[in-house]
Design an enzyme around this catalytic site. Sequence first.
Site, PDB file in Angstrom:
ATOM      1  N   ASP A 201       0.819  -1.218   0.000  1.00 21.64           N
ATOM      2  CA  ASP A 201       0.000   0.000   0.000  1.00 21.64           C
ATOM      3  C   ASP A 201       0.858   1.275   0.000  1.00 21.64           C
ATOM      4  O   ASP A 201       1.890   1.340   0.685  1.00 21.64           O
ATOM      5  CB  ASP A 201      -0.854  -0.017   1.280  1.00 21.64           C
ATOM      6  CG  ASP A 201      -1.803   1.162   1.376  1.00 21.64           C
ATOM      7  OD1 ASP A 201      -2.774   1.194   0.611  1.00 21.64           O
ATOM      8  OD2 ASP A 201      -1.571   2.054   2.231  1.00 21.64           O
ATOM      9  N   GLU A 255      13.568 -14.538   0.199  1.00 20.13           N
ATOM     10  CA  GLU A 255      13.914 -15.588   1.170  1.00 20.13           C
ATOM     11  C   GLU A 255      12.952 -16.768   1.041  1.00 20.13           C
ATOM     12  O   GLU A 255      13.192 -17.841   1.584  1.00 20.13           O
ATOM     13  CB  GLU A 255      13.831 -15.045   2.614  1.00 20.13           C
ATOM     14  CG  GLU A 255      14.885 -14.002   2.938  1.00 20.13           C
ATOM     15  CD  GLU A 255      14.608 -13.304   4.282  1.00 20.13           C
ATOM     16  OE1 GLU A 255      13.743 -13.775   5.062  1.00 20.13           O
ATOM     17  OE2 GLU A 255      15.255 -12.263   4.537  1.00 20.13           O
TER      18      GLU A 255
END
Length: 516
Positions: A201, A255
């Site tokens: 956002d 990751e």
Amino acid sequence: MTDLTWWQRGIIYQVYPRSFQDSDGDGIGDLRGITQRLDHIVDLGADIVWISPIFPSPMKDFGYDISDYRGIDPMFGTLADFDAMIDAAHARGLRVLLDFVPSHTSDQHPWFVESRSARNSDKRDWYIWRDAGPDGGPPTNWISEFGPSTWAWDDQTQQYYLHIFLTEQPALNWRNPAVQAEMLDTMRFWYDRGVDGFRVDAITHAAPDVDKGDHPVNPDWHDGMNPSLRLLKVHSKNQPMNYDIVRMMRAVTQEYPDRLLLGETDGTLAEVTSYYGTQGDGFQLPFNFALLDIPWTVPEIVRTVEAYEAALPDTGWPTWVVGNHDCIRIASRVGSDLARVALTLLLTLRGTPTVYQGDELGMQSADIPPELVQDPWEKQVPGKGLGRDPARTPMPWDDSAQAGFTDGTPWLPVFTPPDGTVAGQAAGDTMLAYVKRLTALRQTTPALLSGEYRTISAADDLLVYARGSGDDAIIICLNFADAPRDPGLSGHTLLSSANAADGPLHPSEARLIRPT
Ligand code: GLC
């Protein structure tokens, strides 16, 4: 086709949870409701669900003011409901994106409560505090997105804090390494719970540089325009630090195998495309809002599509959107007659499309009587058409009370679009049935998934373009006129929004052709 990843092949479907499906009769949609209705998303042919915020929040900005990044607001359910929703989505082959709101918290977040408690609080520097300006007023002239100054005075500690949106949404200080570490860890929390990515956002506002001083006046602003555009936000938006923040988020995302970051990147074409990063270190998909702002005419659309295609970096995958929870409904903007043309454009341009819930039904922006207004923006800046309630009314599912959305009183009134509810549009010549045929064709047609875009002609309110080349090519003809138009092409009609087989296009018809 096989070398596309899930988010290049897929269609994103935005769920605005308050208005999707209520399961407990409080008039507000919730996680169990989403789980109950996942089959609608699958039937539509979408593959990826982005869910607007569901975290604990005082709901001043309906969830975009978060008071705990690692929980679920009781209004929406529990973490167990969330896990069940993720499992149910994955079991259906759907991926799930959460909304990540990094640039500000709620003023009720414990971090902010602590930050404002004293100037020497441990968390003081987690937010952006400054002394009053020389005249005793705010430190800069900046205006918030929702109307007044971006600075709010704190009586107790005698300083101003920065808020880019509501006063109740204090801006986080991403220049503080402790904030970075905590927020990035929040992403890991949800990745570990199985989410497939985030829609990030307000990223363009993540690193305001308050010490650069006042904003210059926007020479193009005039009365009647959105007051927040009165100044040019040269020191608050798209600062160099923003790209560092995105790089950190992408590194965390890397990751985990195969996750996606979709960024809310509003701005110029150059600003939007810069968010791809340089070496695969930006957003995989920086939202491209270009179709939201232009006049809805063939020349403007062609110019927009070609400019975007030309500006994309070599490895940048395109993405398109024609509606969301912040703007007018596409069916109202272009008119009901052209709603199928608009969705055809969205779903046949090159790149990943995002469909806003209800646009597949032809939902329209609703007239909300003043006493029912909910949106804080409309409340703060009334009567300028900025309010977002009209695009946020509940999904109409069937013919039961409140169109099957709730057993209670809905938080915003329920409206049914001209073609009917989801159940009512299941078959026949309806918007929903058409969009399903279109997504099915898209999923099985390599040219629509990965073929190059090429404009063939754009005149007389008729837009004709090709996707792919050679034997695989598909021609898309969009008639924006309320009169017939002849594309002058021979071929086999694969799909027509007017159920036409050949001959000139009907008024407002969208037609997909395999050329012969
Ligand atoms: C984004 C959201 C909008 C929200 C704002 C503040 O623009 O889409 O709904 O009000 O950020 O978080």
